[in-house]
Scaffold this motif. Structure first.
Motif, mmCIF file in Angstrom:
data_model
loop_
_atom_site.group_PDB
_atom_site.id
_atom_site.type_symbol
_atom_site.label_atom_id
_atom_site.label_comp_id
_atom_site.label_asym_id
_atom_site.label_seq_id
_atom_site.Cartn_x
_atom_site.Cartn_y
_atom_site.Cartn_z
ATOM 1 N N LEU A 101 0.821 -1.244 0.013
ATOM 2 C CA LEU A 101 0.083 -0.157 0.033
ATOM 3 C C LEU A 101 0.861 1.248 0.005
ATOM 4 N N ARG A 102 0.347 2.371 -0.352
ATOM 5 C CA ARG A 102 0.951 3.563 -0.605
ATOM 6 C C ARG A 102 1.250 4.130 1.005
ATOM 7 N N VAL A 103 2.424 4.327 1.452
ATOM 8 C CA VAL A 103 2.410 5.072 2.873
ATOM 9 C C VAL A 103 3.004 6.260 2.849
ATOM 10 N N LEU A 104 2.245 7.115 3.698
ATOM 11 C CA LEU A 104 2.629 8.635 3.735
ATOM 12 C C LEU A 104 3.113 8.868 5.105
ATOM 13 N N ASP A 105 4.200 9.751 5.308
ATOM 14 C CA ASP A 105 4.463 10.281 6.594
ATOM 15 C C ASP A 105 4.040 11.390 6.944
ATOM 16 N N ARG A 106 4.301 12.071 7.924
ATOM 17 C CA ARG A 106 3.471 13.446 8.236
ATOM 18 C C ARG A 106 3.835 14.355 7.417
ATOM 19 N N THR A 107 5.495 14.460 6.666
ATOM 20 C CA THR A 107 5.875 15.348 5.728
ATOM 21 C C THR A 107 5.139 15.243 4.331
#
Length: 380
Positions: A101-107
């Protein structure tokens, strides 16, 4: 449903990961990341939390939590997993490979919101610059598709050149173009700023934590129609209006992008050109959401960004907004020298706005008196 048919993941669904490393304001941080995700367009989400003493080197959240993410993502049919933390490139890749899956961090989450909200040409340029500079850090070791060799001419690169090297070259060229365009726009603003300075017009910039009500206050002061909404980062692009204030004359008031804790450094750098309206302002109105239980921490986060711009030494007036929601009365507070240091207002109802105008006028008179004293001293 047809047997064996794969249902595509829902782009409006996300699993949110927010870990507690002993933060006193953890609940507030969870509420904030939920609002960020919703601001990005997510309508269905599930928050996974947990306590840790330190981040896991491989997955940041640990293998057990990754399994929990997988189950939650399957149940929600989520397209994204969002971490309310800064992940290293390796940690992000590891989680993505485990979950597919696509993972996004806070930035990346904040950059995504900025990309959706930027309206002006300059705002779009600044967001793209920040995105590319962040992406360049993610190219270390590359993704699996970057390991292939390619040959040919032009964009396909020379014999034996890796896709990773091509991506780096493309990003480098594009970053250079973006910086040149932003520099050109910066020069245009400098000309406008010098013209205002020659006219001796007081410049006032509204700054504050996102969703503190800056745009509502700006509209109330300037009788303008800047976009306002009860959401994080509703306004990105600086809006400037000339306002007449009794005893102060013409005043140029600017509404700027809201700040947030842990604001990505690259985003601050990319938006520095826009934020120069704040750097060069004669007076900053630091708008604080008086109804927020985290108002002190939010005010501190704004101070940190102002110091980074840098605009930490600029004259400042605290404006506690939303007093109607905080059960506070309109009025002013003065410091030990008798100067107004804080004004209590409700931009929504208009309560306290007259006191705010008087505070701006008082600052204008004080500024004029200091200039006259300085000029007299030089003349003497």
């Amino acid at each position: 449903m047809t047997p064996g048919k794969v249902v595509p993941a829902d782009p409006r669904a996300a699993v949110i990961v927010c870990l507690d490393f002993g933060d006193d304001d953890f609940e507030e941080r969870v509420a904030e990341v939920v609002r960020l995700v919703e601001s990005a367009g997510v309508t269905r989400h599930r928050v996974l939390s947990g306590r840790r003493s330190r981040p896991d080197p491989k997955f940041y959240a640990g293998s057990g939590k990754v399994e929990e993410m997988a189950r939650a993502a399957t149940e929600l049919n989520a397209a994204y997993v969002v971490f309310n933390h800064e992940l290293s490139p390796a940690q992000q890749r590891n989680v993505e490979r485990e979950l597919d899956l696509r993972v996004l961090d806070r930035t990346e989450l904040i950059l995504e919101i900025f990309a959706q909200r930027a309206q002006t040409n300059e705002g779009k340029l600044q967001v793209e610059l920040a995105q590319l500079e962040h992406l360049s850090t993610r190219l270390v070791r590359g993704w699996t598709h970057l390991e292939r060799q390619r040959g040919g001419f032009g964009r396909t690169g020379g014999p034996g050149e890796t896709q990773l090297e091509l991506d780096r070259r493309y990003i480098g060229r594009r970053v250079k173009v973006l910086r040149e365009k932003i520099t050109s726009l910066k020069k245009q603003r400098q000309v406008q700023r010098r013209a205002r300075a020659r006219g001796d017009v007081l410049s006032v910039s509204l700054v504050g934590y996102t969703n503190a009500g800056k745009s509502t206050l700006f509209n109330a002061l300037a009788k303008a129609k800047a976009y306002e909404a009860d959401q994080l980062f509703a306004t990105l692009d600086t809006t400037t209006r000339r306002v007449w204030i009794a005893a102060a004359g013409n005043v140029v008031v600017s509404d700027t992008v809201g700040f947030i804790r842990d604001l990505p450094h690259g985003l601050v750098a990319a938006f520095r050109a826009t934020l120069e309206e704040t750097v060069h302002a004669d007076l900053l109105l630091h708008v604080v959401d008086a109804s927020s239980p985290a108002r002190d921490e939010q005010a501190e986060a704004v101070d940190q960004v102002l110091a980074e711009i840098p605009a930490g030494e600029a004259p400042r007036l605290l404006v506690w907004n939303k007093i109607d929601a905080a059960a506070l009365q309109p009025g002013v507070e003065r410091d030990q020298y008798g100067r107004i240091s804080r004004v209590f207002v409700s931009a929504r109802t208009g309560a306290g706005l007259e006191e705010l105008r008087k505070a701006i006028a008082e600052f204008a008179r004080s500024r004029a008196a200091q200039r006259e004293s300085s000029e007299a001293s030089v003349s003497f």
